[in-house]
Design an enzyme around this catalytic site. Structure first.
Site, PDB file in Angstrom:
ATOM      1  N   ASP A   1       0.849  -1.180   0.000  1.00  0.00           N
ATOM      2  CA  ASP A   1       0.000   0.000   0.000  1.00  0.00           C
ATOM      3  C   ASP A   1       0.889   1.236   0.000  1.00  0.00           C
ATOM      4  OD1 ASP A   1      -3.228   0.363   0.694  1.00  0.00           O
ATOM      5  OD2 ASP A   1      -2.023   2.144   1.089  1.00  0.00           O
TER       6      ASP A   1
ATOM      7  N   ASP B   1      -7.043  -4.747  -5.480  1.00  0.00           N
ATOM      8  CA  ASP B   1      -8.205  -4.129  -4.845  1.00  0.00           C
ATOM      9  C   ASP B   1      -7.984  -2.613  -4.757  1.00  0.00           C
ATOM     10  OD1 ASP B   1     -10.547  -3.648  -3.436  1.00  0.00           O
ATOM     11  OD2 ASP B   1      -9.666  -4.149  -1.490  1.00  0.00           O
TER      12      ASP B   1
ATOM     13  N   CYS C   1     -14.450  -0.614  -7.539  1.00  0.00           N
ATOM     14  CA  CYS C   1     -15.523  -0.176  -6.634  1.00  0.00           C
ATOM     15  C   CYS C   1     -16.189   1.107  -7.118  1.00  0.00           C
ATOM     16  CB  CYS C   1     -14.979   0.016  -5.219  1.00  0.00           C
ATOM     17  SG  CYS C   1     -13.669   1.239  -5.072  1.00  0.00           S
TER      18      CYS C   1
END
Length: 405
Positions: free
Chosen positions: A259, A309, A349
C-alpha cells in the site's frame, strides 16, 4: 391519496415522473416545472405529474438532486414511528442475510437501497457509524438516531454510541458542513476491534477509509482466500491488510501486502500481529503502479496469485476513460507477471466503471498480455450493501477471480 396534505407541491416533467415510476428516488432541479407553496430547503414536498401524485421527498434547492424521494405511500406520516419502521425493516433484512457474527459488523443502512437516500449507517459491534449526505435527513437526525437506538434496544443489542463521519465531500454539494465526532457529546475511544471471517481487525472510525473499514468485500475476501492455499500471494492496495490476512489464514505459503500509505501499512502490520500471522506476511509501502513496473523490468514471476483491490479510479462519468486506462495498466501488468496457471483476483468499486466496461477492459488487457482468462468467480458487494435494479447507483462493486492460462 389523502386530500389534505401539509406539504408544498412541485410539478415535475414527464421524464422525472417516468423515472420515479420506475423506482428511482431522485428528481433533478431541471426537472421541476413549477411549484405551489413555499419551498424550504430540507422540508418535505409532494411531487406531481399533472394531477397525479408521484411521491414525497426532501427538497434542497442548493443540490443538483433537488428532491430525494422517501415515500410513495400517501398515507405515511413522517414522524418517529415512520423512521423506526424504516430502520427496523432494514435491520431485519440484515439479520436475515448477515447471520451470526456477520450481523455484528455490517452495513445497516445503504442509502437509496433502504429508502433513506443520502444516509449510510455501518455497525461495528456496539458502535454505529453514520454518514449523511441529504439536508432533510440532517435536519431530522435526532429523530432518526433515536429510532436507530430503539431498534437495537428491541433486538437486545443496544448501541453504545453513534459516531458521525460527516467528512465526505458529497455534503458540500448539499450545502452541509463537514465534521466528525460522537453524536450527543459522548466521548468514547475511536478505535474498536471487529472480527470478520475469523480475522480480528482494529478499526479507526475517526480516520479510517469510508466509515472505518471496507465492509462490502466481506465475502469476496472469503472467496479469494479459498484458492490461496500453498500460493505466493501479492496483495495490492492492501489498506488494513484484509485480503492478505484472509489468504494467510487459509494456508498461503507467503503473502506480500502493498500500500502507498505508510499509516495503512502500519495498521495492516498490527492486524497481522493481532492474528498471529506476522511470520507469513511481509509489508511494502510503495506505489502499486511503480511496484508492478519494477517487477516487470526485473522479470519477477515469483508470485502465482495477485490480488488487485484498488480505490475507485473514477467518481464521475467525465473521468471514466482515464480510469479505464489505470485499471487496464495494473491488470495488464499483473497478467504478464503471473506464470501460466497463476491466479488473479481483481475488482473495481466505482459505479461509473460499469460491469460491461470493466469486462471489456479485462478482455483488452488479456489480449495485450497474450493470455486467456479462465473465470472462477464473478461477484459483487456483500448483501448488506443491497443492489436495487432500478437504482443503478447502488450497483458499484465488481469482483472477479481468474486463472490466467
Amino acid at each position: 391519496m389523502r386530500s389534505e396534505r401539509p406539504y408544498s407541491k412541485i410539478s415535475i416533467s414527464s421524464k422525472a415522473a417516468k423515472s420515479l415510476k420506475n423506482g428511482h428516488p431522485w428528481v433533478y432541479g431541471n426537472e421541476i416545472l413549477s411549484s405551489e407553496g413555499e419551498l424550504v430547503d430540507g422540508s418535505i414536498v409532494d411531487c406531481f405529474e399533472g394531477s397525479s401524485w408521484q411521491g414525497a421527498g426532501f427538497y434542497n434547492s442548493g443540490s443538483k438532486i433537488a428532491v430525494r424521494i422517501i415515500s410513495r405511500n400517501s398515507n405515511d406520516v413522517f414522524d418517529g414511528r415512520f423512521w423506526y419502521r424504516r430502520i427496523l425493516y432494514a435491520v431485519k433484512y440484515r439479520m436475515t442475510v448477515m447471520q451470526g457474527d456477520d450481523f455484528k459488523c455490517c452495513r445497516i443502512i445503504h442509502g437509496e437501497a433502504d429508502q433513506m437516500p443520502g444516509f449510510t449507517c455501518d455497525r461495528y459491534g456496539d458502535i454505529a457509524v453514520t454518514q449523511i449526505a441529504c439536508l432533510g435527513l440532517e435536519m431530522n437526525k435526532d429523530v432518526i438516531y433515536k429510532a436507530l437506538r430503539d431498534v437495537f434496544d428491541e433486538i437486545g443489542e443496544p448501541l453504545k454510541g453513534i459516531y458521525e463521519r460527516n467528512d465526505l465531500a458529497l455534503r458540500t454539494k448539499e450545502g452541509l458542513e463537514l465534521f466528525k465526532g460522537w453524536y450527543g457529546g459522548a466521548d468514547y475511544p475511536c478505535i474498536t476491534e471487529i472480527t470478520e471471517n475469523g480475522i480480528k481487525y482494529s478499526v479507526d472510525v475517526e480516520n479510517g477509509q469510508k466509515t472505518g473499514f471496507f465492509l462490502d468485500q466481506k465475502y469476496n475476501r472469503t472467496a479469494a482466500a479459498r484458492i490461496a492455499k500453498d500460493k505466493n500471494v501479492l496483495d495490492c492496495f492492501t489498506h488494513t491488510g484484509s485480503f492478505g490476512l484472509n489468504c494467510a489464514a487459509n494456508g498461503a505459503r507467503h503473502v506480500t501486502s502493498v500500500d502507498i500509505s505508510s499509516q495503512a501499512v502500519e495498521m495492516a502490520k498490527a492486524n497481522a500481529v493481532r492474528n498471529n500471522l506476522e511470520d507469513r506476511i511481509d509489508y511494502v509501502c510503495e506505489d502499486v503502479f511503480e511496484l508492478l513496473t519494477n517487477m516487470a523490468a526485473k522479470k519477477d514471476h515469483s508470485y502465482d496469485y495477485i490480488i488487485l483491490d484498488p480505490p475507485a479510479f473514477t467518481k464521475s462519468r467525465d473521468t471514466v476513460d482515464s480510469a479505464g486506462r489505470g485499471y487496464k495498466e495494473i491488470n495488464l501488468k499483473a497478467m504478464k507477471l503471473l506464470p501460466r496457471g497463476g491466479y488473479l483476483a481483481t475488482c473495481s468499486c466505482s459505479h461509473f466503471m460499469t460491469d460491461e466496461l470493466f469486462r471489456k477492459m479485462l478482455s483488452s488487457a488479456a489480449r495485450d498480455a497474450a493470455v486467456s482468462l479462465r473465470q472462477i468467480e464473478a461477484r459483487t458487494q456483500a448483501p448488506d450493501h443491497p443492489i436495487l435494479w432500478n437504482v443503478p447507483e447502488t450497483d458499484y462493486l465488481k469482483f472477479y477471480i481468474f486463472q490466467v492460462v
